[in-house]
Design an enzyme around this catalytic site. Sequence first.
Site, PDB file in Angstrom:
ATOM      1  N   HIS A  34     -17.461  13.550  -1.018  1.00 19.15           N
ATOM      2  CA  HIS A  34     -16.937  14.875  -0.693  1.00 19.15           C
ATOM      3  C   HIS A  34     -17.254  15.836  -1.835  1.00 19.15           C
ATOM      4  O   HIS A  34     -17.648  15.420  -2.914  1.00 19.15           O
ATOM      5  CB  HIS A  34     -15.407  14.839  -0.594  1.00 19.15           C
ATOM      6  CG  HIS A  34     -14.834  13.856   0.357  1.00 19.15           C
ATOM      7  ND1 HIS A  34     -14.398  14.210   1.604  1.00 19.15           N
ATOM      8  CD2 HIS A  34     -14.567  12.533   0.229  1.00 19.15           C
ATOM      9  CE1 HIS A  34     -13.888  13.150   2.221  1.00 19.15           C
ATOM     10  NE2 HIS A  34     -13.982  12.114   1.408  1.00 19.15           N
ATOM     11  N   GLU A 116     -14.325  12.561  -4.451  1.00 12.62           N
ATOM     12  CA  GLU A 116     -14.483  14.016  -4.471  1.00 12.62           C
ATOM     13  C   GLU A 116     -15.265  14.401  -5.725  1.00 12.62           C
ATOM     14  O   GLU A 116     -14.925  13.980  -6.831  1.00 12.62           O
ATOM     15  CB  GLU A 116     -13.119  14.716  -4.521  1.00 12.62           C
ATOM     16  CG  GLU A 116     -12.302  14.576  -3.265  1.00 12.62           C
ATOM     17  CD  GLU A 116     -12.638  15.603  -2.191  1.00 12.62           C
ATOM     18  OE1 GLU A 116     -13.576  16.410  -2.385  1.00 12.62           O
ATOM     19  OE2 GLU A 116     -11.941  15.596  -1.160  1.00 12.62           O
ATOM     20  N   HIS A 155     -18.911  13.528   3.853  1.00 13.25           N
ATOM     21  CA  HIS A 155     -17.833  13.967   4.739  1.00 13.25           C
ATOM     22  C   HIS A 155     -18.417  14.692   5.960  1.00 13.25           C
ATOM     23  O   HIS A 155     -17.920  14.555   7.074  1.00 13.25           O
ATOM     24  CB  HIS A 155     -16.893  14.886   3.956  1.00 13.25           C
ATOM     25  CG  HIS A 155     -15.535  15.022   4.564  1.00 13.25           C
ATOM     26  ND1 HIS A 155     -14.606  15.893   4.083  1.00 13.25           N
ATOM     27  CD2 HIS A 155     -14.938  14.407   5.612  1.00 13.25           C
ATOM     28  CE1 HIS A 155     -13.489  15.815   4.794  1.00 13.25           C
ATOM     29  NE2 HIS A 155     -13.679  14.915   5.730  1.00 13.25           N
ATOM     30  N   ASP A 165     -19.177  19.214   3.627  1.00 12.09           N
ATOM     31  CA  ASP A 165     -19.395  18.714   2.272  1.00 12.09           C
ATOM     32  C   ASP A 165     -19.936  17.281   2.274  1.00 12.09           C
ATOM     33  O   ASP A 165     -19.706  16.558   3.237  1.00 12.09           O
ATOM     34  CB  ASP A 165     -18.090  18.806   1.458  1.00 12.09           C
ATOM     35  CG  ASP A 165     -16.937  17.996   2.048  1.00 12.09           C
ATOM     36  OD1 ASP A 165     -16.609  18.204   3.230  1.00 12.09           O
ATOM     37  OD2 ASP A 165     -16.365  17.164   1.323  1.00 12.09           O
TER      38      ASP A 165
END
Length: 191
Positions: A34, A116, A155, A165
């Site tokens: 992500h 992330e 994602h 993303d």
Amino acid sequence: MRVVNGWVDVARPCPSPNFNQRPEACAVDLLVVHSISLPPGEYGAGFIEPFFCNSLDIAAHPYFAEIAELQVSAHFLIYRTGELVQCVSCDDRAWHAGASEYCGRTNCNDFSLGVELEGSDEDQFSSQQYQRLIELTLCLASQFPDLTLDRITGHEDIAPGRKTDPGPGFDWGYFRDQLRLAGMPLGGAPV
């Protein structure tokens, strides 16, 4: 780098309350990449961890009122400096994928790990982030044998039309080539 009781030993812990148990006998076999920036397009402001811990000061930026009620997390966060933070144990189900599907399986949070990267769809990611992501991915693959090169996705690929993303700024070719050179197995056909 090692995984010890679900936590990566070199990651700075920042435990999020936004997790629950994985379904029984559900193997981890997917890594989801992500990107996140808070406020959008701004880096280094220090708002991502509070967001994952439900302690974001919504008065700090007008955008935060839009996300104030969300309860999300990821297993890992990699800042642009390469700093690695872990928010949820690998043994637990982080809330990073939302409504999602991969190879016909829904609820990707059940069987995935979420990473992330501090960034946005439009920007390039730092060399430090790639290096740390490669190290982390190899570490996770050594702990979870079903996590192979063909079981890494973005994602945007598990929630098309809803998420974008990590976006075109993420160099999938470079990332996968580095993992391949490091000996990460390709795996079999997706399940």
